[in-house]
Scaffold this motif. Structure first.
Motif, PDB file in Angstrom:
ATOM      1  N   MET A   1      -5.510  30.954  30.008  1.00 46.07           N
ATOM      2  CA  MET A   1      -6.414  30.234  29.131  1.00 46.07           C
ATOM      3  C   MET A   1      -5.824  28.853  28.847  1.00 46.07           C
ATOM      4  N   PHE A   2      -6.268  27.877  29.593  1.00 50.05           N
ATOM      5  CA  PHE A   2      -5.741  26.527  29.480  1.00 50.05           C
ATOM      6  C   PHE A   2      -6.873  25.540  29.246  1.00 50.05           C
ATOM      7  N   ILE A   3      -6.512  24.401  28.658  1.00 52.72           N
ATOM      8  CA  ILE A   3      -7.422  23.263  28.523  1.00 52.72           C
ATOM      9  C   ILE A   3      -6.686  22.022  29.002  1.00 52.72           C
ATOM     10  N   THR A   4      -7.436  20.970  29.249  1.00 56.77           N
ATOM     11  CA  THR A   4      -6.856  19.676  29.604  1.00 56.77           C
ATOM     12  C   THR A   4      -7.148  18.707  28.472  1.00 56.77           C
ATOM     13  N   VAL A   5      -6.107  18.008  28.039  1.00 62.35           N
ATOM     14  CA  VAL A   5      -6.248  17.015  26.971  1.00 62.35           C
ATOM     15  C   VAL A   5      -5.932  15.657  27.568  1.00 62.35           C
ATOM     16  N   ARG A   6      -6.868  14.720  27.411  1.00 58.62           N
ATOM     17  CA  ARG A   6      -6.684  13.357  27.936  1.00 58.62           C
ATOM     18  C   ARG A   6      -6.291  12.423  26.800  1.00 58.62           C
ATOM     19  N   TYR A   7      -5.356  11.520  27.104  1.00 62.11           N
ATOM     20  CA  TYR A   7      -4.854  10.581  26.094  1.00 62.11           C
ATOM     21  C   TYR A   7      -4.163   9.426  26.808  1.00 62.11           C
ATOM     22  N   GLY A   8      -3.782   8.406  26.061  1.00 62.70           N
ATOM     23  CA  GLY A   8      -2.993   7.286  26.582  1.00 62.70           C
ATOM     24  C   GLY A   8      -3.668   6.532  27.714  1.00 62.70           C
ATOM     25  N   ALA A   9      -2.849   6.021  28.621  1.00 66.12           N
ATOM     26  CA  ALA A   9      -3.338   5.240  29.760  1.00 66.12           C
ATOM     27  C   ALA A   9      -3.738   6.196  30.883  1.00 66.12           C
ATOM     28  N   LEU A  28       1.030  17.911  21.018  1.00 61.71           N
ATOM     29  CA  LEU A  28       0.229  16.756  21.445  1.00 61.71           C
ATOM     30  C   LEU A  28       0.702  15.466  20.779  1.00 61.71           C
ATOM     31  N   LYS A  29       1.135  15.552  19.529  1.00 63.65           N
ATOM     32  CA  LYS A  29       1.669  14.367  18.847  1.00 63.65           C
ATOM     33  C   LYS A  29       2.918  13.851  19.561  1.00 63.65           C
ATOM     34  N   ARG A  30       3.788  14.777  19.962  1.00 61.40           N
ATOM     35  CA  ARG A  30       5.001  14.364  20.694  1.00 61.40           C
ATOM     36  C   ARG A  30       4.642  13.747  22.037  1.00 61.40           C
ATOM     37  N   LYS A  31       3.721  14.354  22.744  1.00 59.85           N
ATOM     38  CA  LYS A  31       3.340  13.866  24.073  1.00 59.85           C
ATOM     39  C   LYS A  31       2.739  12.468  24.027  1.00 59.85           C
ATOM     40  N   CYS A  32       1.886  12.228  23.042  1.00 60.66           N
ATOM     41  CA  CYS A  32       1.220  10.922  22.991  1.00 60.66           C
ATOM     42  C   CYS A  32       1.950   9.941  22.076  1.00 60.66           C
ATOM     43  N   GLN A  33       3.123  10.339  21.609  1.00 58.70           N
ATOM     44  CA  GLN A  33       3.989   9.495  20.794  1.00 58.70           C
ATOM     45  C   GLN A  33       3.344   9.055  19.479  1.00 58.70           C
ATOM     46  N   CYS A  34       2.638   9.991  18.850  1.00 61.26           N
ATOM     47  CA  CYS A  34       2.098   9.753  17.502  1.00 61.26           C
ATOM     48  C   CYS A  34       3.207   9.995  16.493  1.00 61.26           C
ATOM     49  N   SER A  83      -9.152   8.864  -1.405  1.00 58.02           N
ATOM     50  CA  SER A  83     -10.122   9.599  -2.227  1.00 58.02           C
ATOM     51  C   SER A  83     -11.525   9.616  -1.617  1.00 58.02           C
ATOM     52  N   PHE A  84     -12.388   8.673  -1.980  1.00 55.56           N
ATOM     53  CA  PHE A  84     -13.779   8.720  -1.543  1.00 55.56           C
ATOM     54  C   PHE A  84     -14.058   7.860  -0.316  1.00 55.56           C
ATOM     55  N   GLU A  85     -13.052   7.181   0.208  1.00 56.27           N
ATOM     56  CA  GLU A  85     -13.303   6.341   1.366  1.00 56.27           C
ATOM     57  C   GLU A  85     -13.615   7.202   2.579  1.00 56.27           C
ATOM     58  N   ALA A  86     -14.269   6.614   3.543  1.00 54.02           N
ATOM     59  CA  ALA A  86     -14.735   7.347   4.718  1.00 54.02           C
ATOM     60  C   ALA A  86     -13.607   7.709   5.676  1.00 54.02           C
ATOM     61  N   THR A  87     -13.897   8.676   6.514  1.00 55.12           N
ATOM     62  CA  THR A  87     -12.995   9.081   7.579  1.00 55.12           C
ATOM     63  C   THR A  87     -13.399   8.331   8.841  1.00 55.12           C
ATOM     64  N   CYS A  88     -12.412   7.796   9.550  1.00 55.55           N
ATOM     65  CA  CYS A  88     -12.664   7.112  10.809  1.00 55.55           C
ATOM     66  C   CYS A  88     -11.970   7.872  11.929  1.00 55.55           C
ATOM     67  N   TYR A  89     -12.531   7.769  13.115  1.00 58.57           N
ATOM     68  CA  TYR A  89     -11.980   8.439  14.285  1.00 58.57           C
ATOM     69  C   TYR A  89     -11.653   7.397  15.339  1.00 58.57           C
ATOM     70  N   GLU A  90     -10.445   7.506  15.891  1.00 59.63           N
ATOM     71  CA  GLU A  90      -9.969   6.529  16.874  1.00 59.63           C
ATOM     72  C   GLU A  90      -9.514   7.279  18.125  1.00 59.63           C
ATOM     73  N   SER A  91     -10.018   6.857  19.266  1.00 58.18           N
ATOM     74  CA  SER A  91      -9.635   7.502  20.519  1.00 58.18           C
ATOM     75  C   SER A  91      -8.189   7.175  20.861  1.00 58.18           C
ATOM     76  N   LEU A  92      -7.450   8.182  21.297  1.00 57.81           N
ATOM     77  CA  LEU A  92      -6.090   7.953  21.786  1.00 57.81           C
ATOM     78  C   LEU A  92      -6.063   7.903  23.311  1.00 57.81           C
ATOM     79  N   LEU A  93      -7.241   7.923  23.911  1.00 58.03           N
ATOM     80  CA  LEU A  93      -7.387   7.681  25.348  1.00 58.03           C
ATOM     81  C   LEU A  93      -7.800   6.225  25.493  1.00 58.03           C
ATOM     82  N   GLU A  94      -6.942   5.441  26.125  1.00 58.54           N
ATOM     83  CA  GLU A  94      -7.241   4.018  26.297  1.00 58.54           C
ATOM     84  C   GLU A  94      -8.502   3.854  27.144  1.00 58.54           C
ATOM     85  N   ASN A  95      -9.270   2.825  26.841  1.00 53.91           N
ATOM     86  CA  ASN A  95     -10.502   2.516  27.564  1.00 53.91           C
ATOM     87  C   ASN A  95     -11.460   3.703  27.598  1.00 53.91           C
ATOM     88  N   LEU A  96     -11.670   4.301  26.456  1.00 50.37           N
ATOM     89  CA  LEU A  96     -12.572   5.454  26.373  1.00 50.37           C
ATOM     90  C   LEU A  96     -13.948   5.124  26.935  1.00 50.37           C
TER      91      LEU A  96
END
Length: 156
Positions: A1-9, A28-34, A83-96
């Protein structure tokens, strides 16, 4: 049971789903240097957020509860406001947008939807704080002695 995770360049990592959410995200944090304090999540190729970052007990829940085997996911950073500010999402895959044109728009929509939802929550909590019926304040009756002193111009 595997998945593929895309990130970085255009990097990708194959990971086993038979692990705890906490272990998967730390790996995943270690792999993508977060940074360790960064909050990350996964987005599938249809634009569905997997909500790993909202797992109730990431130390005991298995990743297979949230993810489907043999699928490809895009690593994203979740940026929660104060607190009440919005949540933002940022791709860690360059050139998404180059790899997944629709997903770049989807991330913007997800961020905008949380802003709208947060504004609605703020508005509804403010509405709840106000009394249901409001009546104008009644003027206080002025005592007879105060009226007479004001008319004469003498201070009390």
């Amino acid at each position: 049971m595997f998945i593929t995770v895309r990130y970085g360049a255009n990097c990708q990592e194959t990971v086993n789903l038979q692990c705890r959410v906490l272990i998967l995200t730390a790996h995943l944090k270690r792999k993508c240097q977060c940074r360790p304090e960064d909050c990350i999540d996964l987005l599938d190729e249809t634009g569905t957020l997997m909500n790993l970052s909202k797992a109730e007990n990431p130390a005991s829940e298995f990743a297979s509860k949230y993810l489907q085997e043999r699928k490809c996911y895009i690593l994203i950073r979740v940026i929660r406001g104060e607190s009440f500010e919005a949540t933002c999402y940022e791709s860690l895959l360059e050139n998404l947008g180059k790899h997944y044109p629709d997903l770049a728009d989807r991330l913007q929509q997800l961020s905008a939807n949380t802003q709208i939802r947060d504004q609605w929550k703020r508005g509804s909590s403010q509405r709840r704080a106000q009394p249901l019926t409001s009546t104008p304040a009644r003027p206080r009756p002025i005592s007879q002695s105060k009226k007479s002193s004001e008319l004469k111009g003498t201070p009390r």
